[in-house]
Design an enzyme around this catalytic site. Structure first.
Site, PDB file in Angstrom:
ATOM      1  CG  PHE A  22      -0.229   0.400   2.515  1.00 44.11           C
ATOM      2  CD1 PHE A  22      -0.018   1.729   2.842  1.00 44.11           C
ATOM      3  CD2 PHE A  22       0.247  -0.566   3.395  1.00 44.11           C
ATOM      4  CE1 PHE A  22       0.642   2.094   4.013  1.00 44.11           C
ATOM      5  CE2 PHE A  22       0.910  -0.223   4.562  1.00 44.11           C
ATOM      6  CZ  PHE A  22       1.108   1.119   4.859  1.00 44.11           C
ATOM      7  CE  LYS A  70      -3.194  -8.389  -4.298  1.00 45.47           C
ATOM      8  NZ  LYS A  70      -3.511  -7.350  -3.279  1.00 45.47           N
ATOM      9  CD  GLU A 112      -5.511  -5.747   0.486  1.00 47.12           C
ATOM     10  OE1 GLU A 112      -4.633  -5.685  -0.384  1.00 47.12           O
ATOM     11  OE2 GLU A 112      -5.371  -6.376   1.559  1.00 47.12           O
ATOM     12  CB  SER A 146       4.893  -7.540   5.551  1.00 48.69           C
ATOM     13  OG  SER A 146       3.974  -8.520   5.133  1.00 48.69           O
ATOM     14  CB  CYS A 169      10.387  -0.402   2.578  1.00 47.86           C
ATOM     15  SG  CYS A 169      10.970   0.235   1.020  1.00 47.86           S
ATOM     16  CD  GLU A 177       8.564  -3.210   8.262  1.00 48.00           C
ATOM     17  OE1 GLU A 177       7.941  -4.258   8.063  1.00 48.00           O
ATOM     18  OE2 GLU A 177       8.981  -2.477   7.347  1.00 48.00           O
TER      19      GLU A 177
HETATM   20  P1  NAD Z   1       1.589  -6.725   2.993  1.00 49.78           P
HETATM   21  O1  NAD Z   1       2.641  -7.763   3.009  1.00 49.78           O
HETATM   22  O2  NAD Z   1       0.508  -6.781   3.988  1.00 49.78           O
HETATM   23  O3  NAD Z   1       0.854  -6.709   1.560  1.00 49.78           O
HETATM   24  C1  NAD Z   1       1.581  -6.633   0.351  1.00 49.78           C
HETATM   25  C2  NAD Z   1       0.758  -7.265  -0.760  1.00 49.78           C
HETATM   26  O4  NAD Z   1       0.566  -8.661  -0.476  1.00 49.78           O
HETATM   27  C3  NAD Z   1      -0.630  -6.673  -0.918  1.00 49.78           C
HETATM   28  O5  NAD Z   1      -0.949  -6.615  -2.281  1.00 49.78           O
HETATM   29  C4  NAD Z   1      -1.537  -7.654  -0.180  1.00 49.78           C
HETATM   30  O6  NAD Z   1      -2.843  -7.704  -0.686  1.00 49.78           O
HETATM   31  C5  NAD Z   1      -0.824  -8.979  -0.409  1.00 49.78           C
HETATM   32  N1  NAD Z   1      -0.990  -9.927   0.696  1.00 49.78           N
HETATM   33  C6  NAD Z   1      -1.153  -9.638   2.009  1.00 49.78           C
HETATM   34  N2  NAD Z   1      -1.222 -10.778   2.731  1.00 49.78           N
HETATM   35  C7  NAD Z   1      -1.085 -11.797   1.862  1.00 49.78           C
HETATM   36  C8  NAD Z   1      -1.043 -13.216   2.002  1.00 49.78           C
HETATM   37  N3  NAD Z   1      -1.172 -13.800   3.184  1.00 49.78           N
HETATM   38  N4  NAD Z   1      -0.885 -13.961   0.891  1.00 49.78           N
HETATM   39  C9  NAD Z   1      -0.737 -13.380  -0.314  1.00 49.78           C
HETATM   40  N5  NAD Z   1      -0.760 -12.044  -0.503  1.00 49.78           N
HETATM   41  C10 NAD Z   1      -0.928 -11.255   0.560  1.00 49.78           C
HETATM   42  O7  NAD Z   1       2.354  -5.311   3.044  1.00 49.78           O
HETATM   43  P2  NAD Z   1       1.721  -3.856   3.152  1.00 49.78           P
HETATM   44  O8  NAD Z   1       1.173  -3.663   4.516  1.00 49.78           O
HETATM   45  O9  NAD Z   1       0.862  -3.554   1.979  1.00 49.78           O
HETATM   46  O10 NAD Z   1       3.049  -2.974   2.978  1.00 49.78           O
HETATM   47  C11 NAD Z   1       3.907  -2.667   4.022  1.00 49.78           C
HETATM   48  C12 NAD Z   1       5.074  -3.609   4.067  1.00 49.78           C
HETATM   49  O11 NAD Z   1       5.767  -3.607   2.817  1.00 49.78           O
HETATM   50  C13 NAD Z   1       6.139  -3.215   5.096  1.00 49.78           C
HETATM   51  O12 NAD Z   1       6.599  -4.381   5.731  1.00 49.78           O
HETATM   52  C14 NAD Z   1       7.237  -2.590   4.252  1.00 49.78           C
HETATM   53  O13 NAD Z   1       8.530  -2.617   4.817  1.00 49.78           O
HETATM   54  C15 NAD Z   1       7.161  -3.419   3.031  1.00 49.78           C
HETATM   55  N6  NAD Z   1       7.760  -2.746   1.891  1.00 49.78           N
HETATM   56  C16 NAD Z   1       8.974  -3.178   1.482  1.00 49.78           C
HETATM   57  C17 NAD Z   1       9.587  -2.555   0.422  1.00 49.78           C
HETATM   58  C18 NAD Z   1      10.923  -2.997  -0.048  1.00 49.78           C
HETATM   59  O14 NAD Z   1      11.339  -2.522  -1.077  1.00 49.78           O
HETATM   60  N7  NAD Z   1      11.613  -3.892   0.620  1.00 49.78           N
HETATM   61  C19 NAD Z   1       8.961  -1.474  -0.228  1.00 49.78           C
HETATM   62  C20 NAD Z   1       7.706  -1.083   0.215  1.00 49.78           C
HETATM   63  C21 NAD Z   1       7.105  -1.728   1.285  1.00 49.78           C
END
Ligand code: NAD
Length: 495
Positions: free
Chosen positions: A149, A173, A176, A226, A281, A380
């Site tokens: 997000f 994808k 959401e 994450s 991040c 985090e």
């Molecule tokens: P998230 O992991 O909750 O979601 C990321 C994506 O995965 C979304 O599209 C979500 O719908 C999907 N998703 C969530 N749970 C899932 C599951 N169980 N199975 C399959 N798909 C699933 O992350 P978020 O809250 O949207 O974003 C924040 C996180 O992203 C933080 O941990 C941040 O550090 C990380 N991030 C990392 C980078 C990087 O470059 N390393 C960059 C941006 C964000």
């Protein structure tokens, strides 16, 4: 209530599933729209649409693919304001932060437009008599991107610009939580001349992701989010025989040596800790103050926090917006509530009046002398909470960074070039800043962390992005000497 649709076969399509996911306005706390979570069938339809578009798009000349990127770049640039405002509306970040996100996204489009040059292969003439050997790079087919997000415009651009220009077709994808901008990207790509089906968007969550992972026509998965989800997608995807790059979470440390300029270090800590409400991040989460710099640095950060204007993106004077959801705001606030006896809460964001309103706001917080076994240090947090850990020596500071589970970004603040050089050599992190708190590489390098911040070997965007989205083929070719041809080609018979 407005539905934010899927994008299939070159147009927006309503969801057919029965699960509606809310899209909040984080500044007011009210629901503003919804997505219908894509079913397995709808996700498979997106993959089928991309698979159908692949042969023609692959056959499009490099210059045509590059031209689409040039046009897309112009369209994104011309619509900057509208895109930034859409990002702010759903994510909550200030318009300036959203504009910064777009500027970094544009760099990725510009890099991709240079693919005709970057995709040149190697050639070895006369490897043996009459034998030449050369390498070419070819697209994979249908590739998918799953994005978080916190950068709803930029992170998808990290992926699809390179993927498309290499000749792949794409299924996105998006998160959401702030899905609208993905549809705007799809429409701008269409206007730029991308054929229908080459770029598809499925709104939704885990169900759509698992369909993409299992689908035999999806060749590669790029994920950013994450760490637990990154690890799981990497494991499932590679088990299914796919190419996967999965970027995870972070806990970025900024080391401040005793000789650093306190004002510049404090400015950097505040902008990198609280920009985009800490939901980056590459945000600085921990300041490691070495030796005597600790007290003046904490005082300087505290003073600056008092001047941060927290408010909705609609207020042009706001410097920090709300968090993405009520649950996330409460979770971040929970870390302050649980601060241990030894942790010194210097500024508690829960005390900011705006933290009590209906929006998902939380003021900036500063906690000093954080213990390394405190959840403030180990987790985090992904919010506007800056922890300060005191270290007596450079070695202690380095150990903290290197012992951390994550290895996304880190920075050192010092006036000593030798110390900075040593840190760059010693530190176990993928991206390092020297007097630069948020060292996100420019688009012609690649982005990626180490340890639990990245699963896979290739980093995202830049040269490694092109490598990820293509596979190499090496051709060994032999042509007889034309003098031996049965047809007289005009070559002398004896050489
Ligand atoms: P998230 O992991 O909750 O979601 C990321 C994506 O995965 C979304 O599209 C979500 O719908 C999907 N998703 C969530 N749970 C899932 C599951 N169980 N199975 C399959 N798909 C699933 O992350 P978020 O809250 O949207 O974003 C924040 C996180 O992203 C933080 O941990 C941040 O550090 C990380 N991030 C990392 C980078 C990087 O470059 N390393 C960059 C941006 C964000």
């Amino acid at each position: 209530m407005r539905e934010i649709k899927h994008w299939l076969d070159g147009g927006a399509v309503s969801g057919a599933g029965d699960r509606r996911l809310p899209v909040w306005d984080p500044a007011t706390g009210e629901q503003q729209a919804y997505v219908v979570a894509a079913t397995a069938d709808e996700t498979a339809r997106a993959v089928a649409s991309a698979a159908k578009a692949f042969p023609a798009w692959r056959a499009a000349s490099l210059s045509r693919r590059s031209e689409v990127m040039f046009r897309f770049r112009e369209l994104v640039d011309a619509n900057r304001k509208e895109i930034a405002s859409l990002v702010s509306q759903e994510h909550g970040k200030t318009v300036a932060d959203a504009g910064g996100e777009l500027a970094r996204g544009l760099e990725n489009i510009e890099f991709a437009a240079g693919a005709p040059h970057l995709l040149k292969g190697g050639y070895s003439e006369q490897a043996s008599s009459g034998v030449d050997v050369y390498s070419i790079r070819q697209p994979l087919g249908v590739v998918a991107g799953i994005t978080p997000f916190n950068f709803p415009a930029m992170v998808p651009m990290w992926m699809f610009c390179n993927a498309l220009v290499c000749g792949n077709t794409f299924v996105l994808k998006p998160s959401e939580k702030d899905p609208s901008v993905s549809l705007m990207m799809a429409d701008l790509l269409r206007q730029a001349g991308l054929p229908d089906g080459a770029f598809n968007v499925v709104q939704g969550d885990r169900e759509a992701v698992e369909t993409l992972i299992a689908h035999p026509d999806v060749q590669a998965l790029s994920f950013v989010g994450s760490t637990p989800v990154a690890r799981s997608i990497y494991e499932q995807g590679t088990r299914a025989g796919k190419r996967v790059q999965a970027l995870g979470g972070a806990k970025n440390h900024m080391v401040v040596l005793p000789d650093a300029d306190v004002d510049s270090a404090a400015d950097a800590a505040v902008s990198a800790g609280f920009g985009s409400a800490g939901e980056r991040c590459m945000a600085v989460s921990v300041v490691v103050a070495v030796g005597a710099v600790g007290d003046p640095l904490v005082a300087a950060i505290r003073d600056r926090i008092g001047r941060i204007a927290v408010g909705p993106a609609s207020d042009p004077s706001a410097e920090m917006g709300p968090l993405i959801s009520r649950e996330h705001r409460d979770k971040v606030a929970g870390y302050l509530a649980a601060a241990g006896a030894a942790d010194v809460v210097v500024v508690d964001g829960r005390d900011a009046p705006i933290s009590d309103g209906p929006g998902f706001f939380l003021g900036a917080s500063l906690v000093d002398k954080v213990a390394t076994d405190s959840p403030l240090y180990t987790d985090e947090i992904f919010g506007p909470v800056l922890s300060v850990v005191r270290a007596d020596t450079y070695e202690q500071a380095l150990e903290l960074v290197n012992d951390n589970e994550f290895g996304n970004g880190t920075a050192i603040f010092t006036r000593d070039g030798g110390a900075a050089r040593r840190f760059q050599y010693d530190v176990n992190c993928g991206m390092v800043g020297v007097n630069v708190p948020v060292p996100v590489p420019v688009a012609y390098y690649s982005f990626g962390g180490w340890k639990s911040s990245l699963f896979g070997d290739l980093h995202m965007y830049g040269p490694e992005g092109l490598q990820f989205y293509t596979r190499s083929k090496v051709v060994t070719s032999r042509w007889p000497d034309p003098a031996t041809s049965e047809v007289d080609l005009g070559f002398p018979k004896v050489r």
